[in-house]
Design an enzyme around this catalytic site. Structure first.
Site, PDB file in Angstrom:
ATOM      1  N   LEU A   1     -67.077  50.639  40.996  1.00 19.77           N
ATOM      2  CA  LEU A   1     -68.095  51.685  41.132  1.00 19.77           C
ATOM      3  C   LEU A   1     -69.477  51.061  41.150  1.00 19.77           C
ATOM      4  O   LEU A   1     -69.814  50.287  40.265  1.00 19.77           O
ATOM      5  CB  LEU A   1     -67.999  52.657  39.948  1.00 19.77           C
ATOM      6  CG  LEU A   1     -66.614  53.252  39.656  1.00 19.77           C
ATOM      7  CD1 LEU A   1     -66.693  54.181  38.449  1.00 19.77           C
ATOM      8  CD2 LEU A   1     -66.062  53.983  40.866  1.00 19.77           C
TER       9      LEU A   1
ATOM     10  N   GLU B   1     -73.448  51.609  40.681  1.00 21.54           N
ATOM     11  CA  GLU B   1     -74.334  52.621  40.102  1.00 21.54           C
ATOM     12  C   GLU B   1     -75.148  53.250  41.230  1.00 21.54           C
ATOM     13  O   GLU B   1     -75.569  52.587  42.157  1.00 21.54           O
ATOM     14  CB  GLU B   1     -75.247  51.979  39.049  1.00 21.54           C
ATOM     15  CG  GLU B   1     -74.448  51.585  37.820  1.00 21.54           C
ATOM     16  CD  GLU B   1     -75.343  51.221  36.655  1.00 21.54           C
ATOM     17  OE1 GLU B   1     -75.071  50.203  36.006  1.00 21.54           O
ATOM     18  OE2 GLU B   1     -76.321  51.932  36.417  1.00 21.54           O
TER      19      GLU B   1
ATOM     20  N   ASN C   1     -66.724  40.780  42.491  1.00 25.22           N
ATOM     21  CA  ASN C   1     -68.121  40.820  42.039  1.00 25.22           C
ATOM     22  C   ASN C   1     -68.794  39.469  42.163  1.00 25.22           C
ATOM     23  O   ASN C   1     -69.949  39.380  42.596  1.00 25.22           O
ATOM     24  CB  ASN C   1     -68.193  41.307  40.586  1.00 25.22           C
ATOM     25  CG  ASN C   1     -68.333  42.811  40.526  1.00 25.22           C
ATOM     26  OD1 ASN C   1     -68.252  43.490  41.546  1.00 25.22           O
ATOM     27  ND2 ASN C   1     -68.541  43.334  39.327  1.00 25.22           N
TER      28      ASN C   1
ATOM     29  N   GLY D   1     -84.100  39.743  47.981  1.00 28.14           N
ATOM     30  CA  GLY D   1     -84.937  40.481  47.019  1.00 28.14           C
ATOM     31  C   GLY D   1     -85.291  39.602  45.834  1.00 28.14           C
ATOM     32  O   GLY D   1     -85.301  38.368  45.938  1.00 28.14           O
TER      33      GLY D   1
ATOM     34  N   CYS E   1     -73.268  44.483  35.716  1.00 25.40           N
ATOM     35  CA  CYS E   1     -72.020  43.853  36.168  1.00 25.40           C
ATOM     36  C   CYS E   1     -72.175  42.438  36.673  1.00 25.40           C
ATOM     37  O   CYS E   1     -71.622  41.500  36.104  1.00 25.40           O
ATOM     38  CB  CYS E   1     -71.394  44.733  37.240  1.00 25.40           C
ATOM     39  SG  CYS E   1     -70.945  46.324  36.594  1.00 25.40           S
TER      40      CYS E   1
ATOM     41  N   LYS F   1     -82.040  48.475  40.667  1.00 27.52           N
ATOM     42  CA  LYS F   1     -81.894  48.839  42.077  1.00 27.52           C
ATOM     43  C   LYS F   1     -82.251  50.307  42.200  1.00 27.52           C
ATOM     44  O   LYS F   1     -82.409  51.017  41.189  1.00 27.52           O
ATOM     45  CB  LYS F   1     -80.475  48.577  42.563  1.00 27.52           C
ATOM     46  CG  LYS F   1     -79.444  49.500  41.938  1.00 27.52           C
ATOM     47  CD  LYS F   1     -78.120  49.325  42.637  1.00 27.52           C
ATOM     48  CE  LYS F   1     -77.149  50.394  42.220  1.00 27.52           C
ATOM     49  NZ  LYS F   1     -75.913  50.352  43.000  1.00 27.52           N
TER      50      LYS F   1
HETATM   51  C1  UDX Z   1     -71.679  46.222  41.321  1.00 27.54           C
HETATM   52  C2  UDX Z   1     -70.543  46.162  42.345  1.00 27.54           C
HETATM   53  O1  UDX Z   1     -71.067  46.468  43.637  1.00 27.54           O
HETATM   54  C3  UDX Z   1     -69.473  47.181  41.976  1.00 27.54           C
HETATM   55  O2  UDX Z   1     -68.396  47.096  42.896  1.00 27.54           O
HETATM   56  C4  UDX Z   1     -68.986  46.876  40.569  1.00 27.54           C
HETATM   57  O3  UDX Z   1     -67.971  47.783  40.173  1.00 27.54           O
HETATM   58  C5  UDX Z   1     -70.148  46.959  39.588  1.00 27.54           C
HETATM   59  O4  UDX Z   1     -71.177  46.030  39.985  1.00 27.54           O
HETATM   60  P1  UDX Z   1     -73.793  47.680  40.819  1.00 27.54           P
HETATM   61  O5  UDX Z   1     -74.131  46.555  39.890  1.00 27.54           O
HETATM   62  O6  UDX Z   1     -73.847  49.061  40.320  1.00 27.54           O
HETATM   63  O7  UDX Z   1     -72.279  47.473  41.407  1.00 27.54           O
HETATM   64  O8  UDX Z   1     -74.832  47.600  42.031  1.00 27.54           O
HETATM   65  P2  UDX Z   1     -74.844  46.911  43.448  1.00 27.54           P
HETATM   66  O9  UDX Z   1     -75.253  47.951  44.410  1.00 27.54           O
HETATM   67  O10 UDX Z   1     -73.633  46.153  43.695  1.00 27.54           O
HETATM   68  O11 UDX Z   1     -76.094  45.876  43.311  1.00 27.54           O
HETATM   69  C6  UDX Z   1     -76.028  44.885  42.321  1.00 27.54           C
HETATM   70  C7  UDX Z   1     -77.343  44.098  42.386  1.00 27.54           C
HETATM   71  O12 UDX Z   1     -77.424  43.358  43.602  1.00 27.54           O
HETATM   72  C8  UDX Z   1     -78.593  44.970  42.325  1.00 27.54           C
HETATM   73  O13 UDX Z   1     -79.555  44.326  41.519  1.00 27.54           O
HETATM   74  C9  UDX Z   1     -79.068  44.997  43.769  1.00 27.54           C
HETATM   75  O14 UDX Z   1     -80.473  45.168  43.889  1.00 27.54           O
HETATM   76  C10 UDX Z   1     -78.673  43.613  44.233  1.00 27.54           C
HETATM   77  N1  UDX Z   1     -78.459  43.531  45.682  1.00 27.54           N
HETATM   78  C11 UDX Z   1     -77.449  44.233  46.249  1.00 27.54           C
HETATM   79  C12 UDX Z   1     -79.281  42.681  46.438  1.00 27.54           C
HETATM   80  O15 UDX Z   1     -80.203  42.056  45.913  1.00 27.54           O
HETATM   81  N2  UDX Z   1     -79.050  42.563  47.773  1.00 27.54           N
HETATM   82  C13 UDX Z   1     -78.049  43.249  48.391  1.00 27.54           C
HETATM   83  O16 UDX Z   1     -77.900  43.110  49.594  1.00 27.54           O
HETATM   84  C14 UDX Z   1     -77.230  44.121  47.613  1.00 27.54           C
END
Ligand code: UDX
Length: 437
Positions: free
Chosen positions: A154, A156, A212, A257, A264, A324
């Site tokens: 999942l 967030e 992850n 970024g 996670c 995020k």
């Molecule tokens: C993540 C996994 O995607 C999910 O499958 C797992 O169950 C929990 O951890 P989450 O941490 O909620 O989910 O957010 P996610 O959208 O994956 O982004 C994680 C981090 O990566 C954020 O800080 C986001 O800003 C960063 N990110 C994401 C980037 O910097 N670049 C990207 O292209 C995508």
């Protein structure tokens, strides 16, 4: 339809419980924190998650979802028990399983019939075996049960959608009886042919960490490519788009970024490295991603200093605190390190976030100056730094911004602003991977 109890009502437990109820199961979401249960009984949701209130209300009304704080009784009345408690990072990177073990013992002592004990929390490979041994040692003699691994994927901000329409469901189970019951639990997804990965428990436990960790590696990779692009006048958006056209790479998770944060990736990458170290496997690639991620915060600070070499006494507006967009979660958010670095350089910092400011003050920076609107935050500042890709920041009127600030300097750490607009309005700017475009 099965009788289920979900232990832990955080964003994983609550979303999973409500989702399982939506699949037609009878679900009790339990938590030892009575204030959370009281809040849920009052119709309020303790976390910010789009669509969750509607999902909860619909299933409470249908009589499929209920909340209580009596774990023992809920265990006795359920056939499938999901463990969805926190597994925070321990001192040297390993996952802290104390809550999982406490709950496992409680379940064992209330095994009044055959049950499935399913780990939904992210747990290191080998936990299922440990949990099975723990339950056997505390359960009544001859008690029958199966431990199952059913990791969550999942994100967030889109957790409800990710639960109801998952890319895949992973189930680690080692008995036919257990497999049959888990198929029943997820029946609607079977019917609409959601890919199901049924495997042994260690494989299921590893799939979560490897997924992850790979995503974290992908983010650190594109951030380092962006850092080179900034030096040579390349455009990271074009590079990422062209990379993503290769089906083996995919265009997703190639947005540079300030580095990943959240509850996670930082925890799961460290836990995987720790697990490897326990088995003589050195995860050099994941360790590299962790190091690059820590460094990316400093890269953003260096960009600020490129625009204003001496930050002492300068007013800096931070736009975005959440790790995020679309969440109020600030766990391991880049904003913590970046605000710390700015203050160490003598800057005067004021910040804005549409929903995460309260958590930022509560968990990290009690003395942080926060403002209620973007306009108030950027008033008379010498530098703006955008750290979260909130949609309202994508639509900033740079002409109006220019008239409010003291000096037209912007570090756009999420590449949400148009480079043409920044140039047209005469801003000095840096972004991530397209600063010379
Ligand atoms: C993540 C996994 O995607 C999910 O499958 C797992 O169950 C929990 O951890 P989450 O941490 O909620 O989910 O957010 P996610 O959208 O994956 O982004 C994680 C981090 O990566 C954020 O800080 C986001 O800003 C960063 N990110 C994401 C980037 O910097 N670049 C990207 O292209 C995508």
């Amino acid at each position: 339809m099965r009788n289920i109890c979900v232990i832990g009502t955080g964003y994983v437990g609550l979303v999973s419980g409500a989702g399982l109820a939506d699949f037609g199961n009878h679900v009790a979401c339990v938590d030892i924190d009575q204030s959370k249960i009281d809040m849920l009984h009052g119709g309020d949701i303790p976390i910010y998650e789009p669509g969750l209130k509607e999902l909860v209300d619909r299933n409470v009304k249908a009589g499929r979802l209920a909340f209580n704080s009596n774990v023992e009784q809920s265990v006795r009345e359920s056939e499938v028990i999901f463990i969805a408690v926190g597994t925070p990072m321990g001192a040297n990177g390993e996952a802290d399983l104390s809550a999982v073990k406490t709950v496992g013992k409680m379940i064992a002592e209330n095994l009044n019939a055959y049950k499935i004990i399913c780990t939904k929390s992210t747990v290191p490979v080998g936990t299922g075996k440990e949990l099975s041994e723990l339950i056997t040692s505390h359960a009544p003699a001859g008690a029958e049960f199966d431990v199952v691994s059913n990791p969550e994927f999942l994100r967030e901000g889109s957790a409800v959608k990710d639960f109801l329409l998952p890319d895949r469901v992973v189930i680690g189970v080692e008995s036919d009886r257990g497999e049959q019951i888990m198929r029943d639990v997820y029946r609607p997804l079977f019917i609409n042919e959601t890919p199901m990965v049924i495997t042994n428990i260690p494989s299921a436990e590893m799939i979560k960490y490897t997924s992850n960790a790979f995503l974290a590696v992908k983010i650190s990779f594109i951030n380092e490519i962006a850092n080179l692009a900034d030096k040579v006048g390349a455009d990271i958006h074009t590079i990422a788009r062209a990379m993503g056209l290769d089906g083996r790479i995919s265009p997703k998770f190639l947005h540079p970024g300030p580095g990943y944060g959240g509850s996670c990736f930082p925890k799961d990458t460290e836990a995987l490295v720790y697990t490897g170290s326990q088995h003589g496997v050195d995860f050099t690639v994941v360790k590299g991603a962790i190091q690059a991620n820590r460094r990316q915060r400093q890269v953003i600070l260096e960009k600020a200093k490129e625009l204003i070499p001496d930050l002492s006494g300068k007013k800096v507006a931070i736009l975005g605190l959440a790790f995020k967009a679309n969440t109020d979660d600030v766990r391991d958010t880049p904003a913590v390190d970046i605000i710390k670095g700015l203050k160490e350089a003598g800057a005067i910092v004021q910040a804005y976030d549409p929903i995460a400011a309260e958590n930022m003050i509560k968990y990290y920076t009690p003395d942080l100056e926060v403002r209620n609107t973007v306009d108030e935050t950027i008033e008379s500042v010498d530098l703006i730094i955008i750290l979260t890709e909130w949609n309202e920041l994508r639509g900033l009127d740079l002409g109006a911004v220019k008239s409010r600030v003291n000096s037209p300097n912007i570090v756009d750490a999420r590449n949400v602003l148009s480079v043409d607009q920044l140039k047209m309005h005469g801003f000095n700017y840096r972004n991530v991977g397209r600063s010379l475009v």
